[in-house]
Design an enzyme around this catalytic site. Structure first.
Site, PDB file in Angstrom:
ATOM      1  N   GLY A 179       0.807  -1.305   0.100  1.00 38.48           N
ATOM      2  CA  GLY A 179       0.119   0.065  -0.003  1.00 38.48           C
ATOM      3  C   GLY A 179       0.971   1.292  -0.124  1.00 38.48           C
ATOM      4  O   GLY A 179       2.015   1.240  -0.219  1.00 38.48           O
ATOM      5  N   GLN A 221      -5.202  -7.657  -7.711  1.00 43.16           N
ATOM      6  CA  GLN A 221      -4.951  -7.579  -6.185  1.00 43.16           C
ATOM      7  C   GLN A 221      -3.818  -6.747  -6.091  1.00 43.16           C
ATOM      8  O   GLN A 221      -2.617  -6.928  -6.209  1.00 43.16           O
ATOM      9  CB  GLN A 221      -4.708  -8.718  -5.338  1.00 43.16           C
ATOM     10  CG  GLN A 221      -6.201  -9.603  -5.078  1.00 43.16           C
ATOM     11  CD  GLN A 221      -6.740  -9.814  -6.357  1.00 43.16           C
ATOM     12  OE1 GLN A 221      -5.994 -10.564  -7.253  1.00 43.16           O
ATOM     13  NE2 GLN A 221      -7.989  -9.933  -6.450  1.00 43.16           N
ATOM     14  N   LEU A 222      -3.930  -5.559  -5.603  1.00 40.44           N
ATOM     15  CA  LEU A 222      -2.784  -4.438  -5.072  1.00 40.44           C
ATOM     16  C   LEU A 222      -1.828  -4.837  -4.530  1.00 40.44           C
ATOM     17  O   LEU A 222      -1.867  -5.421  -3.437  1.00 40.44           O
ATOM     18  CB  LEU A 222      -3.320  -3.177  -4.684  1.00 40.44           C
ATOM     19  CG  LEU A 222      -2.688  -1.809  -4.691  1.00 40.44           C
ATOM     20  CD1 LEU A 222      -2.428  -1.398  -6.057  1.00 40.44           C
ATOM     21  CD2 LEU A 222      -3.051  -0.850  -3.691  1.00 40.44           C
ATOM     22  N   ASP A 223      -0.559  -4.969  -5.151  1.00 42.21           N
ATOM     23  CA  ASP A 223       0.678  -5.244  -4.491  1.00 42.21           C
ATOM     24  C   ASP A 223       0.671  -6.902  -4.122  1.00 42.21           C
ATOM     25  O   ASP A 223       1.483  -7.199  -3.211  1.00 42.21           O
ATOM     26  CB  ASP A 223       1.014  -4.574  -3.055  1.00 42.21           C
ATOM     27  CG  ASP A 223       1.209  -3.092  -3.461  1.00 42.21           C
ATOM     28  OD1 ASP A 223       1.519  -2.764  -4.644  1.00 42.21           O
ATOM     29  OD2 ASP A 223       0.815  -2.179  -2.495  1.00 42.21           O
ATOM     30  N   GLU A 224      -0.203  -7.678  -4.796  1.00 42.57           N
ATOM     31  CA  GLU A 224      -0.121  -8.930  -4.484  1.00 42.57           C
ATOM     32  C   GLU A 224       0.246  -9.713  -5.748  1.00 42.57           C
ATOM     33  O   GLU A 224       0.092 -11.133  -5.556  1.00 42.57           O
ATOM     34  CB  GLU A 224      -1.338  -9.354  -3.761  1.00 42.57           C
ATOM     35  CG  GLU A 224      -1.534  -8.953  -2.453  1.00 42.57           C
ATOM     36  CD  GLU A 224      -2.902  -9.245  -1.696  1.00 42.57           C
ATOM     37  OE1 GLU A 224      -3.505 -10.159  -2.193  1.00 42.57           O
ATOM     38  OE2 GLU A 224      -3.228  -8.523  -0.542  1.00 42.57           O
TER      39      GLU A 224
END
Lengths: 283, 283, 283, 283
Positions: free
Chosen positions: C200, C225-228
């Site tokens: 994040g 999925q953000l940053d995943e």
């Protein structure tokens, strides 16, 4: 000759360094090490100082004078230690033996200048290892129902042996709040991940699942918040997709050993100072 | 407000820290950074100090007072710099462009607070790169027979542009003694090996031949002894048998860039101090 | 001569290596690189193979034969690439310029064998940098209300320039799902933390607050999925209590640059293969 | 089930991989690991392969078939090992005990799957350590005049205990050529520097004198040229001007332990292969 280590933190103000160094100089002491840091965000001054006096300076009168002349006026949180005093270190273990072998080997090899008067375990499993190195071993089993008794027994043993600080060498039980409060910033844990990533149980499994390219280990002081205490030392090693969980566990062992040993050495040398849940590490 | 950086080395004696910090305090200065080190073997005291004065303290009168009260009595080698002064950095290049692109990119991105008034090269090859970044480019060819003239031209250009220090960004010519004497500890080189291993020409070829598992890069001040000047910074990267010489060269480029940039940053920030062919690096 | 790169994953079965290598050998091809891995947990076989044919072997007929003889019977997910084909790489930026300068410098210095037909930004800010390196720059502003139009414009530009994959060089906008679906495992991001720690916004601030002793950077393929997304490369650097948030940001820049460049190089060289949200990285 | 490890090097030729993998497949074996490398410069093909057979395949008949069908026609240097066979490792020590404690601790903790039938030393000093871990200890003193007798005694002990390879765990004597010839690429040394820097005696003193910013350790096979044998593993750690020679020695200990242990593990797992004075390390 007598040697002392001085650790301070206090609200930042002009002139503190000058005042403290003059205090030593005026008593005919020589400063052999000084390191300071100003936490600008919080306006906090932090210092570590080593000094020598040619005569047998009395630590209690030094403390008294320091308190009156400097600590009180500058609202210091402070400690003065004799550099020669040997700390008494306890070790808590469960079944994993790699950190224990590493610490005992280092102790025998002269790398850790402490006394180790006890090893406490919730299993009988490592008694023979302790005995190999001639260290008293205490089995304090932990069950769902005996936690208050176990805590009481731990405190009793730690006090009886005048333990200054203790190390959780892959000890697999939660330390109760009472014990933490009795040894604030004096319980050192090794967590087998690069915190704050993979806090909690089975970090190597989580690291494997996430597909990270680097794993780590973290040594920290134990606080009431699990795996959230002030970090003392961390290190990492590279992994790849070819490594199974078992490989990660094996590679991680070397990290755990080295990181824990470094953290203990920093603690012994009085090179750590904690405030705001962070560890200042003087080098 | 005015800020200064003070660098000292002198014979070790009790009380120096106290004297220096009192000197600042008595002039109503505030010490924002202090780091010292005693070279016990040679009995040399070394210190770096940053201080601030609320008023516009004159650097020349400060120097005068410091000289009289402290530097002379304690036989100090010392420097006082204004923390605000911007240094003028020259760059020497030949044909390799990776370090040059890296330095100019960093300069544009605000990471290197210097002026860059000139790039000097023994080839025309990188003129367009210099022009892309609006930096004057001077071609000073070097042949077997024109070395004294080239050195004269270098000195002329460096003086004309009031260059404070210069960087050999993979410049492939030996720096003559005259130039080194004119800029003592002010010429920074990047050598593409982990010195003292593989000094001299073609270190990647030698590393490949020896079968090392790690290669490195070293940034150092230039002295009359080739590749033997005081080391400022080093770093390494892992390699394996699968890497060809070409791969080593490629992997090494990132090392060279990063190590050179770090060394330059330390020099700019006045965090280096040289004596006995060693660089003290304050952090 | 013609060279190809073959990437496979499929259910593990005895004999696959023998079958695939015989397929090449029977067509008079020579295998110059083979690396395989068996994901025992999921019983998946993974392989990367480079081969050369002395004649101008046609890639389409090779693909056809491979599909019939091997891919279908063994239920392979597979790709065959010409080793000579040059990829077309797009770059998305916002205002931070350090990764952009680094990528463009590397491109000029010959380290990244791709074409770069476009730079897209939500700001005008870096137009002059793009122009310095003669790369077309497209300003596609993003506001609360124009997101669908911006996405459409992005797709249009990417298709018009036949972009094979693109890089988020500290691009500060979320990539919408439509774009991700159009470029699966072909969007490379650099995140300025050691994921999964500090996912994040503002990871350096969080790292400072937590008091970690090491910071990192992570390059990964972008998923919904953000940053995943699957991690391609990570690296770290040591910090201490003396470093402010600003210092972390500065130290982190070098990590971001190097980690992103390495991830791009691996992608260009067809050394990555994704399944189960993990990146297999062949070396 | 029976498992084997196959190591090969031979002149490079098209089709080797296909031939070898078919050889295994035709005998109903399954390849669980294959890694190969072509040394383009010397046109040498190198391979490591692990395979499993469901039945109790006889290693001698496998060797015979391999020799006839492949090794002779392709002029291979080759080895086939049973993956289950446990090696017998000897340890040579002098007075330093840190590597010895580390190895014995790892052995007890299950990290080194070998038998350790003997520890040989030129001093009595570490007898009690050996006894703590129940390992036979042999004191073979070495003087100026007894070198041939000592070598004879060493050979006798090594043969009597059927030692497969032995480790110099900071053994401070030169190994004579006769012993090296009897155990080619089967004697593993740890040198306390980043070779080829600081070969020979007192490397920490030399590193201190030169002012390097990084120190290292190197594990290598012993050859007749002192400190010039093929390197198996290296690692490094950062130092600064604040570290005394004593500090370097202390910091170096952890490097020595870890690097030596890793090299031994690679040797045990049959992951090393030596030619042209270089060690191929399969991972």
């Amino acid at each position: 000759m007598s040697s002392f280590i001085l650790l301070i933190h206090c609200p930042d103000k002009a002139g503190i360094i000058s005042k403290v160094t003059s205090f030593i100089f005026n008593r005919k002491g020589n400063i052999v090490y000084i390191d300071q840091y100003v936490d600008v965000e919080n306006s906090i001054f932090v210092m570590r100082l080593e000094c020598e006096f040619l005569d047998a300076t009395n630590i209690d009168s030094l403390k008294q004078a320091f308190s009156e002349e400097l600590a009180v006026p500058y609202q210091m949180f402070w400690r003065i230690y004799s550099a020669e005093a040997k700390l008494r270190m306890g070790i808590f273990v469960s079944k994993y033996d790699h950190c224990l072998y590493d610490l005992l080997g280092r102790h025998k090899a002269g790398e850790l200048p402490v006394d180790i008067p006890l090893i406490i375990s919730n299993h009988e499993y490592l008694r023979s290892t302790a005995e190999k190195f001639d260290i008293p071993f205490y089995h304090v089993p932990i069950t769902k129902n005996n936690k208050p008794e176990a805590e009481k027994r731990h405190l009793e043993l730690l006090r009886q042996e005048k333990i200054d600080f203790f190390v959780l060498a892959r000890y697999m039980q939660i330390i109760p709040d009472g014990l933490i409060e009795a040894y604030p910033n004096r319980i050192i844990n090794i967590h087998h991940s690069f915190l704050p990533a993979f806090a909690g149980a089975k970090p190597y499994h989580s690291a494997y699942k996430r597909g990270v390219k680097i794993i780590g280990a973290t040594s920290h002081y134990v606080t009431a918040q699990l795996d959230e205490g002030p970090i003392i030392e961390q290190d990492i090693t590279r992994i790849s997709h070819t490594h199974s969980i078992k490989d990660l566990i094996l590679k991680g062992r070397d990290l755990e050993k080295v990181v824990l040993a470094r953290a203990i050495k920093l603690h012994i040398d009085r090179k750590t100072l904690v405030y705001n849940n962070k560890t200042i590490v003087f080098i």
